[in-house]
Scaffold this motif. Structure first.
Motif, PDB file in Angstrom:
ATOM      1  N   TYR A 159       0.818  -1.216   0.000  1.00 47.63           N
ATOM      2  CA  TYR A 159       0.000   0.000   0.000  1.00 47.63           C
ATOM      3  C   TYR A 159       0.849   1.261   0.000  1.00 47.63           C
ATOM      4  CZ  TYR A 159      -3.702   3.306   1.065  1.00 47.63           C
ATOM      5  OH  TYR A 159      -4.591   4.359   0.991  1.00 47.63           O
ATOM      6  N   ASP A 160       0.458   2.199  -0.828  1.00 46.36           N
ATOM      7  CA  ASP A 160       1.108   3.508  -0.891  1.00 46.36           C
ATOM      8  C   ASP A 160       0.072   4.543  -0.468  1.00 46.36           C
ATOM      9  OD1 ASP A 160       2.022   6.017  -1.625  1.00 46.36           O
ATOM     10  OD2 ASP A 160       3.152   5.235  -3.352  1.00 46.36           O
ATOM     11  N   ALA A 161       0.229   5.069   0.739  1.00 47.97           N
ATOM     12  CA  ALA A 161      -0.797   5.965   1.297  1.00 47.97           C
ATOM     13  C   ALA A 161      -0.895   7.267   0.521  1.00 47.97           C
ATOM     14  CB  ALA A 161      -0.491   6.241   2.765  1.00 47.97           C
ATOM     15  N   ASP A 162       0.209   7.733  -0.030  1.00 47.81           N
ATOM     16  CA  ASP A 162       0.162   8.998  -0.775  1.00 47.81           C
ATOM     17  C   ASP A 162      -0.660   8.862  -2.048  1.00 47.81           C
ATOM     18  OD1 ASP A 162       1.720  10.157   1.131  1.00 47.81           O
ATOM     19  OD2 ASP A 162       3.609   9.681   0.098  1.00 47.81           O
ATOM     20  N   LYS A 163      -0.432   7.773  -2.711  1.00 45.22           N
ATOM     21  CA  LYS A 163      -1.164   7.558  -3.969  1.00 45.22           C
ATOM     22  C   LYS A 163      -2.537   6.953  -3.715  1.00 45.22           C
ATOM     23  CE  LYS A 163       2.822   6.630  -6.973  1.00 45.22           C
ATOM     24  NZ  LYS A 163       3.642   5.503  -7.427  1.00 45.22           N
ATOM     25  N   ARG A 164      -2.823   6.567  -2.491  1.00 49.62           N
ATOM     26  CA  ARG A 164      -4.029   5.808  -2.172  1.00 49.62           C
ATOM     27  C   ARG A 164      -4.203   4.647  -3.155  1.00 49.62           C
ATOM     28  NH1 ARG A 164      -8.010   7.170   1.219  1.00 49.62           N
ATOM     29  NH2 ARG A 164      -9.684   6.393  -0.093  1.00 49.62           N
ATOM     30  N   ALA A 165      -3.111   3.900  -3.341  1.00 50.32           N
ATOM     31  CA  ALA A 165      -3.146   2.782  -4.288  1.00 50.32           C
ATOM     32  C   ALA A 165      -2.163   1.716  -3.840  1.00 50.32           C
ATOM     33  CB  ALA A 165      -2.789   3.270  -5.687  1.00 50.32           C
ATOM     34  N   TYR A 166      -2.384   0.506  -4.355  1.00 47.56           N
ATOM     35  CA  TYR A 166      -1.492  -0.609  -4.044  1.00 47.56           C
ATOM     36  C   TYR A 166      -0.514  -0.849  -5.182  1.00 47.56           C
ATOM     37  CZ  TYR A 166      -4.532  -2.279  -0.206  1.00 47.56           C
ATOM     38  OH  TYR A 166      -5.241  -2.413   0.958  1.00 47.56           O
ATOM     39  N   ASP A 167       0.687  -1.260  -4.805  1.00 46.67           N
ATOM     40  CA  ASP A 167       1.577  -1.919  -5.747  1.00 46.67           C
ATOM     41  C   ASP A 167       1.223  -3.400  -5.623  1.00 46.67           C
ATOM     42  OD1 ASP A 167       3.499  -3.270  -7.070  1.00 46.67           O
ATOM     43  OD2 ASP A 167       5.196  -2.412  -5.974  1.00 46.67           O
ATOM     44  N   ARG A 168       0.713  -3.983  -6.707  1.00 47.41           N
ATOM     45  CA  ARG A 168       0.129  -5.320  -6.613  1.00 47.41           C
ATOM     46  C   ARG A 168       1.111  -6.445  -6.924  1.00 47.41           C
ATOM     47  NH1 ARG A 168      -4.692  -4.186 -10.587  1.00 47.41           N
ATOM     48  NH2 ARG A 168      -3.925  -2.056 -10.817  1.00 47.41           N
ATOM     49  N   ALA A 169       2.403  -6.103  -6.980  1.00 48.35           N
ATOM     50  CA  ALA A 169       3.399  -7.093  -7.411  1.00 48.35           C
ATOM     51  C   ALA A 169       3.418  -8.341  -6.528  1.00 48.35           C
ATOM     52  CB  ALA A 169       4.787  -6.454  -7.439  1.00 48.35           C
ATOM     53  N   SER A 170       3.170  -8.167  -5.242  1.00 48.02           N
ATOM     54  CA  SER A 170       3.277  -9.324  -4.334  1.00 48.02           C
ATOM     55  C   SER A 170       2.039 -10.218  -4.355  1.00 48.02           C
ATOM     56  CB  SER A 170       3.522  -8.833  -2.904  1.00 48.02           C
ATOM     57  OG  SER A 170       2.405  -8.079  -2.453  1.00 48.02           O
ATOM     58  N   TRP A 171       0.963  -9.752  -5.012  1.00 47.31           N
ATOM     59  CA  TRP A 171      -0.285 -10.521  -4.978  1.00 47.31           C
ATOM     60  C   TRP A 171      -0.298 -11.574  -6.082  1.00 47.31           C
ATOM     61  CZ3 TRP A 171      -4.372  -5.975  -5.032  1.00 47.31           C
ATOM     62  CH2 TRP A 171      -4.107  -5.095  -3.977  1.00 47.31           C
ATOM     63  N   THR A 172       0.708 -12.405  -6.117  1.00 45.80           N
ATOM     64  CA  THR A 172       0.715 -13.405  -7.183  1.00 45.80           C
ATOM     65  C   THR A 172       1.386 -14.678  -6.703  1.00 45.80           C
ATOM     66  OG1 THR A 172       1.206 -13.761  -9.520  1.00 45.80           O
ATOM     67  CG2 THR A 172       2.858 -12.581  -8.240  1.00 45.80           C
ATOM     68  N   TYR A 173       1.434 -15.668  -7.605  1.00 39.02           N
ATOM     69  CA  TYR A 173       1.997 -16.961  -7.209  1.00 39.02           C
ATOM     70  C   TYR A 173       3.523 -16.899  -7.172  1.00 39.02           C
ATOM     71  CZ  TYR A 173      -2.586 -18.442  -9.016  1.00 39.02           C
ATOM     72  OH  TYR A 173      -3.917 -18.569  -9.278  1.00 39.02           O
ATOM     73  N   GLU A 174       4.070 -17.804  -6.403  1.00 43.67           N
ATOM     74  CA  GLU A 174       5.503 -18.031  -6.462  1.00 43.67           C
ATOM     75  C   GLU A 174       5.724 -18.964  -7.646  1.00 43.67           C
ATOM     76  OE1 GLU A 174       7.171 -18.519  -2.642  1.00 43.67           O
ATOM     77  OE2 GLU A 174       8.855 -19.695  -3.434  1.00 43.67           O
ATOM     78  N   LEU A 175       6.614 -18.554  -8.540  1.00 45.76           N
ATOM     79  CA  LEU A 175       6.813 -19.339  -9.751  1.00 45.76           C
ATOM     80  C   LEU A 175       8.037 -20.236  -9.619  1.00 45.76           C
ATOM     81  CD1 LEU A 175       6.140 -16.630 -12.506  1.00 45.76           C
ATOM     82  CD2 LEU A 175       4.520 -18.183 -11.395  1.00 45.76           C
ATOM     83  N   GLY A 176       7.978 -21.405 -10.233  1.00 46.24           N
ATOM     84  CA  GLY A 176       9.118 -22.306 -10.265  1.00 46.24           C
ATOM     85  C   GLY A 176      10.048 -21.936 -11.411  1.00 46.24           C
ATOM     86  N   GLU A 177      11.045 -22.729 -11.566  1.00 50.94           N
ATOM     87  CA  GLU A 177      12.022 -22.427 -12.619  1.00 50.94           C
ATOM     88  C   GLU A 177      11.408 -22.562 -14.006  1.00 50.94           C
ATOM     89  OE1 GLU A 177      15.374 -24.939 -11.861  1.00 50.94           O
ATOM     90  OE2 GLU A 177      15.913 -23.821 -10.059  1.00 50.94           O
ATOM     91  N   ASP A 178      10.391 -23.378 -14.113  1.00 53.43           N
ATOM     92  CA  ASP A 178       9.743 -23.542 -15.420  1.00 53.43           C
ATOM     93  C   ASP A 178       8.790 -22.390 -15.736  1.00 53.43           C
ATOM     94  OD1 ASP A 178       7.867 -24.070 -13.505  1.00 53.43           O
ATOM     95  OD2 ASP A 178       7.358 -26.093 -14.193  1.00 53.43           O
ATOM     96  N   GLY A 179       8.704 -21.418 -14.822  1.00 51.27           N
ATOM     97  CA  GLY A 179       7.805 -20.284 -15.071  1.00 51.27           C
ATOM     98  C   GLY A 179       6.382 -20.566 -14.636  1.00 51.27           C
ATOM     99  N   TYR A 180       6.112 -21.753 -14.143  1.00 49.67           N
ATOM    100  CA  TYR A 180       4.765 -22.091 -13.695  1.00 49.67           C
ATOM    101  C   TYR A 180       4.652 -21.959 -12.181  1.00 49.67           C
ATOM    102  CZ  TYR A 180       4.168 -24.041 -18.379  1.00 49.67           C
ATOM    103  OH  TYR A 180       4.086 -24.213 -19.732  1.00 49.67           O
ATOM    104  N   ALA A 181       3.439 -21.789 -11.698  1.00 51.45           N
ATOM    105  CA  ALA A 181       3.200 -21.580 -10.276  1.00 51.45           C
ATOM    106  C   ALA A 181       3.544 -22.828  -9.472  1.00 51.45           C
ATOM    107  CB  ALA A 181       1.746 -21.206 -10.049  1.00 51.45           C
TER     108      ALA A 181
END
Lengths: 1016, 297
Positions: free
Chosen positions: A327-349
């Protein structure tokens, strides 16, 4: 003549005797042949059409005078239901039953008119003058304000100072013309009522399942064992579709439950009703999810195989005290980069099939919802605990494979600041129960207008293009850059990830827009499309208008001032326009915003300098074309009479305007004419494109001979395409809306099909055409387990016949992909599975969370320490003073439709005006008693933004609730009246509503805000 | 289209000595069954009725309830009546909504009361119809109706009510309200079929906990051709005062029923007596003086 007493007596005696004889039945039988009324339809012309109001899309029969002879002018005098229609089966609701009085309303516009600046009257003008003047105003504004390059020097080709509103009650053919017209001119503000209606449905459902549409269909509701109606009131808003809920009760012994702020007409026939505070739906549904998980009442096998429960989320994802990570309080917005799967070496979740990993979606969800205990739910929602538990238990009863719940919702969920996330929460519940893809299951978004599904499909929305492609942003400077960003990567091995075909859809769209001018060398005309820089949704545009940054507005079939939030601000904004062009069959408050109507619209026309044009258009009964109902059925309808007086078809109005504007550019040049002149506008009559031509353009053509991978011919150059599978990204195909491909094939107009044969479960694939690919029940592969065995033997919807999938419906799945192939059923998603965790698809969180409405009746959200309100809602600075507090406005207002009326439309129909003649509000007996208000008294309801007056309906059906330790009263506000129409005059209810919307879609909060109530 | 005159089994102000043609009355009785338990009160029937019958009532006002117009009228032949009922047994609120209108009684009080020959008729299929051109506007039908349904028009002083869409039924269609009903709460067919359907509906309601669900087909008026399925058939008055045991009023029963033959006999006796007196005794004669005196008195 002298009559003596005796003669008088004699006469009297004879008279009395005769009368007695007659009374006793001895009268002669003269002229007494009894007869019933003549049957009036004997040789009337019967035309098939579809009701123009809601998204059930009922079949109607229009009866008009004359038998079609050239010398007879058709005139509709009666309308009744089409008994062949698979959904409506002859029924019509009170709105549909009164259609004849809309078609023949005294408020139909007859001639083009203009209201000059400062004038107090309409002046009749001719069409030529109207088109000439409007074309001139538009060209002058475009020339002055068209932006070819932005400050950074990027090519943006946009025109923001004139906007366009399309009508979700118009046909798809009008809709696609709106897109070509507005985008061709470079407009970035192109919107339709979907923005104010079901925007959050797309934002909530598409990230959950892949498509932003009703998952099942109207008739399928009859297959349910449990029906939860929440955030909707289908008995009133979709009465004929509701037929199938009643059918489920009677013939499937279904249990029908209603959770709603008031005991409505759906509740009147439900088995169970529970009250809820308006604006607390997320908490309720997350509480259900908690109940299912903590009591282990989920469909385990389904959850493991068909949801992302086993997938592992990144380590830096987190949630604490109402805030997700990033969360970025100044922008009142989220950086959503962390809201995703952990990917393996093959690029799949990464995944954990045992569901033990602490960061697998399943455990994160469990943790997320553990705060939503029954006590917490009751405290937030005002729902008694035992009522809540009853709903939980009944829903949980369908976690077994052979029982299903169908959820029906509408604007009661979408009209909230957290609307998209409420729908997400329902998606979580249904995935846990294993009810998606099942007959009698699903999340059934009951859409609003008759063609709001179509206008959403066609991308008549500021940030969209047809077929759920997005309008490029100014950072996407080339087609390749756009496609790279917009084409999703596959996240789980073997999955279809159908959006990987985005390049085919986009290039075919560009070929449809620019025709032969679109070539591989010029990126298929990609540069000519307008590129957006910021939000251009309705609320944002009203803000710009209010600031004087907008000069012109073309408003087609959209009563903006009545429908948008905070009508007062809209009115002030309209008064700052240079010109307003209203295209409508009816007189609307928007077209007469400058007229003084006393307390209802207190303005001084002399002070308003806007030039207003009012152009009469045809209505549904006067055109050929198609509309898409809520179940995605594209149904073709036919005209039963010509437009009245000088009214014209929308196509003719837009065609004439476009032709004139292009002529002006050709004659005198101007700013950046290229995008406009390169637009493909080849029609038999460019001034009046026909519906058939447009429908075929939407479907798409082969522009070269097409062959499949094995070299077998698919289509010859110039032929209509029969499937979106045939689309290409090399410019050899065109299609203005890829999901509609198949609607008009070489075999003919698929939308006009009328075979109502039931292929099982009430499915009628021979009736009309449903996108995509005529599938009637989305995600239907999920009705069987991975090995292909139906979850429920009674619900064997699809089966594998050894070579292919077959059954009652077109498989929503690769037809030749065998059981146990590892291909999951949610083919539109990157990972093929339903999303309990939506990753970064929504701006306000990968899981739903309950936040208090912006105007809340309680001092704090019991869940959080901070404000407890959504950290990412958008509020314009100028609007901050327009929000009120609980001290001055202690009651929760919720606005809605009632069954006799359709929004601000049926007030022009006498038949509907008779059955709901006058504005009213609904309050509880307790509130009424405390204010000395009796039923039928006039009351004044005020918010920080203004007031309305109406009659008080004092009712037991509105209940006083206990919320977070205090009593909360709710005030029900039906929206249907205004200062135009044949009802009694009333106030626009949206004078009261606030200018804050769903964080994802900016669909306004119409259903939970604060007001005060006084006896007027 | 006078074919219906062949199918009439009862006419107002007509005695059994001069009956309507009734050789072709072997028709199935029809009936409309209104299942209140699945009625959503949407008023589609109300609108469809006015639409089909070319009626347009006044745009009235809101009186603090959902019932609009406020009452039946010459231009509103059917009306949804709403009642909020707190069921003390279940502790639940119920919103009981009843479609009001002509019940098409087998023994119609209106027809019985009507003094104008042929202004009210009953067809062989059971439909009771007003023949407005014969209506004399006396309002006896209003008084005669045990359900308070007919209304006099202020425009033409004639009485009106639901015709059960006799114009549709006579060409083989269902009434307009039946066709349009979104939830299937209104059904139409032969009376026997509707009674059978009602039995199924009652059984279903019993299964949902409505032990007193039942069919409303009141025998006090000989049964009706519009029937209700009620969840609380033991208390019909809950449904906006639906009468528990409707009957034609004694006055009308007497006046038009058992009094009628007596009256007829008295009538003939009077005529005959007068005749015998005239023949036997002769006319009374008076001398002119006497008459003058009487005139001046």
């Amino acid at each position: 003549m002298q009559i003596g007493r005796r003669q008088f007596f004699k006469l009297c005696t004879v008279g009395a005797a005769s009368a007695s004889a007659a009374t006793l039945g001895f009268a002669p039988g003269v002229a007494l042949a009894s007869q019933s009324r003549q049957y009036k339809l004997l040789r009337a012309r019967e035309t098939r059409n579809n009701c123009t109001y809601c998204s059930v899309g009922c079949g109607v029969l229009l009866y008009s005078l004359g038998d079609g002879a050239k010398n007879a002018k058709g005139k509709i005098f009666h309308v009744e239901g089409d008994p062949d229609h698979p959904v409506s089966r002859g029924s019509l609701c009170p709105k549909g039953s009164g259609l004849v009085d809309f078609i023949n309303s005294p408020d139909r516009l007859k001639y083009p008119e203009v209201r000059e600046p400062g004038s107090n009257e309409w002046k009749r003008i001719g069409w030529d003058e109207a088109i000439e003047r409007i074309a001139r105003l538009m060209k002058d504004d475009r020339d002055a304000n068209f932006i070819e390059r932005n400050d950074k020097g990027q090519l943006v080709n946009r025109w923001a100072s004139t906007g366009f509103l399309g009508s979700s009650a118009a046909s798809n053919e009008t809709g696609i013309l709106d897109v070509k017209f507005a985008r061709g001119l470079g407009m970035v503000h192109l919107e339709n009522q979907a923005r104010l209606c079901h925007g959050p449905s797309v934002a909530g459902l598409a990230p959950s399942f892949g498509r932003g549409a009703m998952t099942n269909n109207w008739v399928d509701i009859k297959n349910a064992d449990v029906i939860l109606v929440m955030g909707g009131n289908p008995a009133e808003a979709h009465p004929v579709g509701f037929k199938w809920a009643v059918e489920a009760k009677i013939h499937n012994n279904a249990h029908l439950m209603v959770v709603d702020p008031r005991f409505n007409r759906t509740a009147a026939v439900a088995d169970f009703y529970s009250p809820i505070r308006a604006g607390a739906d997320s908490a309720f549904l997350l509480g259900v999810a908690h109940y299912l998980l903590s009591n282990d009442r989920i469909q385990h096998e389904y959850v493991r195989a068909y949801t992302n429960a086993p997938l592992i989320v990144r380590e830096d994802y987190g949630f604490d005290d109402g805030l997700f990570s990033g969360y970025d309080a100044d922008k009142r917005a989220y950086d959503r980069a962390s809201w995703t799967y952990e990917l393996g070496e093959d690029g799949y979740a990464l995944r954990d099939e045992t569901l033990q990993h602490p960061r697998c979606v399943f455990n994160l969800l469990k943790k997320h919802v553990e705060r939503y205990t029954p006590e917490m739910v009751s405290s937030i929602c005002g729902t008694p605990i035992k009522d809540f538990l009853h709903v939980c238990e009944k829903l949980a009863s369908t976690s077994v494979p052979d029982r299903t719940t169908s959820i029906l919702y509408a604007l009661g969920w979408t009209h909230h600041v957290g609307g998209s996330q409420i729908i997400r929460a329902s998606a979580i519940v249904q995935l846990l129960l294993g009810n998606i893809g099942m007959p009698g299951g699903g999340i059934n978004a009951l859409r609003g207008h008759s063609n709001v599904q179509g206008f959403t499909d066609l991308g008549v929305l500021a940030n969209m293009l047809p077929g759920y492609l997005t309008l490029p942003s100014e950072s996407q400077q080339s087609l390749q850059a756009y496609l790279d960003e917009r084409t999703p990567k596959t996240l789980v091995d073997k999955q279809i990830n159908f959006w990987r075909n985005t390049p085919k859809f986009m290039v075919s769209f560009l070929k449809g827009m620019y025709g032969e001018n679109a070539t591989a060398e010029n990126d298929f005309g990609y540069d000519w499309l307008p590129k957006w820089d910021r939000a251009y949704d309705v609320m944002a545009y009203v803000e710009q208008m209010h600031k004087g940054q907008v000069n012109g507005y073309v408003v087609q079939g959209f009563n903006l001032i009545a429908a948008a939030a905070s009508s007062g601000k809209v009115r002030e904004g309209l008064a700052k326009l240079k010109y307003l062009v209203v295209i409508d069959p009816l007189t609307t408050e928007t077209s007469s915003f400058w007229q003084n109507h006393g307390e209802f619209n207190d303005v001084d026309p002399a002070q308003i300098q806007t030039t207003v044009f009012r152009l009469p258009s045809s209505c549904f009964a006067e055109e050929d074309g198609s509309i898409a109902n809520s179940a995605r059925w594209l149904q073709w309808h036919a005209a039963a009479q010509p437009p009245p007086f000088e009214a014209q078809h929308d196509g003719r109005i837009l065609g004439s305007l476009m032709t004139r504007i292009r002529e002006l550019y050709q004659q005198e040049g101007g700013t950046c004419p290229e995008p406009l002149l390169k637009l493909d506008w080849h029609y038999h009559d460019p001034k009046s494109p026909h519906s058939e031509e447009l429908a075929k353009q939407i479907n798409g053509y082969a522009l070269a001979d097409l062959y499949d991978d094995s070299g077998k011919p698919i289509a010859k150059k110039g032929e209509l395409l029969s499937s979106f599978a045939h689309l290409r990204d090399d410019g050899s195909t065109s299609s203005l809306c890829w999901i509609y491909t198949g609607q008009w094939t070489p075999a003919g107009n698929m939308m006009a099909r009328r075979d109502n044969t039931d292929t099982g479960f009430g499915n009628t694939p021979g009736w009309a055409f449903a996108w995509p690919a005529n599938r009637r029940l989305l995600y239907n592969r999920a009705s069987a387990d991975p090995s292909g065995k139906p979850w429920d033997p009674k619900r064997a919807f699809l089966h594998w016949d050894g070579n292919a999938w077959a059954g009652a419906d077109v498989p929503d799945y690769p037809v030749g992909s065998p059981p146990n192939s590892g291909v999951s059923p949610f083919i539109m998603l990157q990972d093929g599975v339903g999303h309990l965790f939506s990753m970064g698809a929504l701006v306000d969180g990968p899981f739903p969370e309950h936040y208090e409405p912006e105007e809340s009746p309680i001092p704090a959200n019991p869940l959080h320490s901070g404000s407890g309100k959504s950290p990412v809602t958008r509020i314009f600075k100028d609007d901050l003073p327009s929000f009120g507090g609980r001290e001055d406005f202690p009651y929760v207002a919720t606005s809605y439709s009632i069954t006799e009326m359709f929004r601000h439309w049926t007030k022009h129909s006498r038949l509907n005006a008779i059955v709901q003649p006058e504005q009213f509000v609904e309050i509880s007996e307790k509130l009424a008693a405390s204010k000395g208000i009796a039923a039928g008294d006039t009351v004044k309801v005020s918010s920080q933004r203004g007031y309305i007056r109406g009659k008080a309906v004092v009712t037991k059906r509105v209940m006083t609730l206990q919320v977070a330790g205090q009593e909360v009263e709710q005030v029900g506000i039906p929206v249907h009246w205004g200062f135009e129409g044949v009802t009694r005059k009333g106030f626009l209810a949206n004078i009261l509503s606030p200018r804050v919307g769903d964080a994802n879609t900016q669909t306004p909060e119409y259903k939970a805000f604060l007001v005060n109530v006084e006896k007027a | 289209m006078s074919m219906q005159s062949q199918d009439i089994i009862k006419r107002s102000a007509t005695s059994a000595l001069t009956p309507p043609p009734h050789a072709r009355d072997q028709q199935a009785e029809v009936a409309k069954l209104i299942d209140v338990s699945i009625c959503i009160g949407c008023k589609a029937c109300q609108v469809a009725c006015s639409e089909w019958n070319d009626l347009r009532d006044e745009v009235g006002e809101n009186f603090g309830v959902y019932d609009n117009p406020r009452d039946l009228s010459a231009e509103t032949w059917t009306l949804m009546r709403f009642a909020e009922y707190e069921n003390s047994e279940s502790g639940k609120l119920e919103w009981l909504i009843r479609k009001d209108g002509c019940m098409h009684c087998a023994d119609p009080g209106c027809l019985k009361a009507c003094p104008s020959p042929g202004a009210i008729v009953q067809y062989a299929n059971g439909i009771v119809d007003f023949q407005s051109e014969h209506c004399i506007g006396c309002g006896y039908c209003v008084a005669g109706c045990p359900f308070n349904v007919p209304r006099l028009s202020g425009k033409d002083n004639k009485a009106y009510k639901c015709t059960l869409c006799v114009d549709r039924v006579s060409v083989g269609q269902e009434p307009s309200c039946v066709k349009t009903c979104p939830t299937g709460a209104i059904n139409f067919g032969s009376k026997a079929d509707m009674q059978f359907l009602a039995g199924q509906r009652v059984a279903e309601l019993n299964g949902r906990g409505f032990a007193n669900a039942g069919l409303y087909d009141p025998q006090g008026v000989g049964g009706t051709h519009v029937m209700y399925v009620l969840h609380h058939a033991d208390k019909p008055e809950l449904y906006h005062n639906l009468p528990k045991d409707p009957r034609i009023s004694t006055a009308i029963q007497g006046w038009k029923g058992w009094l009628k033959p007596i009256a007829a006999a008295a009538f003939f006796a009077t005529i005959a007596g007068t005749l015998f007196h005239y023949v036997g005794v002769g006319a009374q004669t008076l001398d002119p003086e006497q008459e003058d005196e009487e005139e001046q008195a």
